[in-house]
Motif scaffolding. Sequence first.
Motif, short mmCIF file in Angstrom:
data_model
loop_
_atom_site.label_atom_id
_atom_site.label_comp_id
_atom_site.label_asym_id
_atom_site.label_seq_id
_atom_site.Cartn_x
_atom_site.Cartn_y
_atom_site.Cartn_z
N LEU A 10 0.82 -1.20 0.00
CA LEU A 10 0.00 0.00 0.00
C LEU A 10 0.86 1.26 0.00
CD1 LEU A 10 -2.82 -1.01 2.49
CD2 LEU A 10 -2.94 -0.90 -0.01
N TRP A 11 2.11 1.08 0.42
CA TRP A 11 3.02 2.21 0.34
C TRP A 11 3.41 2.44 -1.12
CZ3 TRP A 11 6.19 0.28 5.03
CH2 TRP A 11 5.80 0.97 6.18
N CYS A 12 3.96 3.61 -1.38
CA CYS A 12 4.40 3.93 -2.74
C CYS A 12 5.78 3.38 -2.98
CB CYS A 12 4.38 5.45 -2.92
SG CYS A 12 5.00 5.98 -4.52
N ALA A 182 8.20 5.66 3.07
CA ALA A 182 7.45 5.58 4.33
C ALA A 182 7.65 6.86 5.13
CB ALA A 182 7.93 4.38 5.14
N ALA A 183 6.67 7.21 5.90
CA ALA A 183 6.74 8.39 6.76
C ALA A 183 7.01 7.97 8.18
CB ALA A 183 5.45 9.20 6.67
N TYR A 184 8.20 8.25 8.68
CA TYR A 184 8.54 7.96 10.07
C TYR A 184 8.40 9.23 10.89
CZ TYR A 184 10.27 3.23 9.38
OH TYR A 184 10.36 1.89 9.13
N ALA A 185 7.92 9.11 12.09
CA ALA A 185 7.71 10.27 12.95
C ALA A 185 9.05 10.94 13.26
CB ALA A 185 7.02 9.85 14.24
N LEU A 186 9.07 12.27 13.17
CA LEU A 186 10.25 13.04 13.56
C LEU A 186 10.12 13.36 15.04
CD1 LEU A 186 10.42 15.41 10.47
CD2 LEU A 186 12.21 13.82 11.17
N ASN A 187 10.99 12.76 15.84
CA ASN A 187 10.89 12.92 17.29
C ASN A 187 11.72 14.08 17.82
OD1 ASN A 187 9.26 10.56 17.69
ND2 ASN A 187 11.09 9.32 17.28
N GLY A 188 12.61 14.61 17.02
CA GLY A 188 13.48 15.68 17.49
C GLY A 188 12.74 17.00 17.62
#
Length: 577
Positions: A10-12, A182-188
Amino acid sequence: MQKTLIFLLLWCLSSHSLANRVPDFSLIDQNGRFHQLSRSTDKQAVVILLFDPSDPFGRAAVQEMDRLRERFRDEPVGFQVLVADLAQTRSSLNDLARAMNVQQLPFLLDESQLVTQALGLSRSGEVLVVDPGRLDVIYQGAVGLFNGNPTQQSLAATLPGMSSYLHYILHSVTRGEPFIQAAYALNGPVVNLPALDSVRQEGVSYEQDVAPILKARCAGCHQDGGVAPWSMDGHLMIQGWSTMIKETLLTRRMPPGQVDYNDAAAFEDVNHISDREMQVLMQWINDGAKKSPAEEDPLIEWSVPESGWALGEPDVVVELPEQQIPATGVLDYAFVPVELNLEEDKWVSAFEFDVDNKVALHHVIIYTQDERQQRQNASRGGSRTNFGGYAPGREHIELGSDAGILLSEDMRLMIQLHYTTVGREVTDRTRLGLYFRETPPGQELVRTAIMNGDFEIPPGVREFPVEASVVISEDSYLHSFAPHMHYRGKRVAFTARYPDGREESLLSIPNFQHNWQMVYRLKEPVFLPAGTEIIAKGAFDNSSFNPLNPDPEKSVSWGEQVWDEMFLTWLRLSEAN
């Protein structure tokens, strides 16, 4: 497992699915080395990580970057750490890199904060993966350190030892394989840009803010008859060239000072623009490069001096004999004696060249000869003393408020002219303007040289180091540097090693440009006790990635022609009284 695979599909799937592009830029790293994104075209990808040194997530990302640097050391991948924290210095970043044991990573200090803004980075630990040849964004997001969730385990299974999503992307890019966006959360934390916020809040006016900067930094060359290719003669012209102005600021291509901006404050007349001035210009351009219709245009009102001489009308104008330059061939140096016919001794405070044909004239060196020197070795023009010279970007030289060069009344000039052919017959009739002091100076200037002619640069080498030094035999003051290299010159830096063992950095030119060979005059002369060694360390780029290189397949050694090389710097000194 089947559900995981369906989720992945489902990801591109993409190898370059992002349509974004980034601007070219250049910055200097913690070791004083120059980096420009577009000069990394030997790489498939350059990874740029935005880093806040106080951020633990960012530190973990830096550690991962260094692991990937080692893992991909034989692959065409580059790594850079971008720091926009105004509390940092190159020295502090050097210490930080050492403390984190990541000294091989270049930490680029974005003191203007303009590069961070232009790249669209906002959080510590955020990365850009860029194709440096096309300036396309391959990936923007988090490093994505794997923590064992099912999706990450599925990705990690494709490569043993895979440590992060960034690792997966680089593995795919270097093998020409599609990858999952994929989009990973930016925690910084968000990286604030207070310098830019301040300029934005204050507002920028073309009339009050922009035009004065252009007058001070640019319009001296960008005028009718100037060395620049277009004239800053009004708002509409500036607005039309605003995109180009933005590019030249981000890459530090203009003003063409070359000097490390950390050293600029120590020197007179360097072509330097401050961070604040760049921020003002960039904010104005980003806002549409507008002018108030109610205000007069300061650039139309303002005009440069009508005299063709940048320093004003000289006391003496020396007309050099007209030279005929053929269309083709390799030309020897020409030596032309010129009588001055002075009626009394004169102290020179400055000199300037009015170059007739800047395309063909490679350089001029002026020598002085008194009566004794003219008799010595007379068949070869006599012995001679180096006075000064012209190279591209070095049209005029001021010697200082209390310094000068003595021209005695029995002296003549011996002029060395070096031309290169340009494919058609041309002529040149260059003039020399001399400016005199009314009273003798406190410091008489002499020249000495640092040079190394014993080198051979192999074909294709991108970083060929070279070094030279000179020992100062008497207590002296150092006034200026005039470095000289040819097309393959890349960088040069100067250090004083004093008799007590102490070392001091004097000047760094991290991005040497053959077309702009400046004289760097110190505002305050540096005292050099007898026995001080001045060390010049530099490098040549003989690769195809050097845009000026005429033949990257050729070995290069010392030679007089521009396609040969030189490693030479003239120093101006005065005896310490």
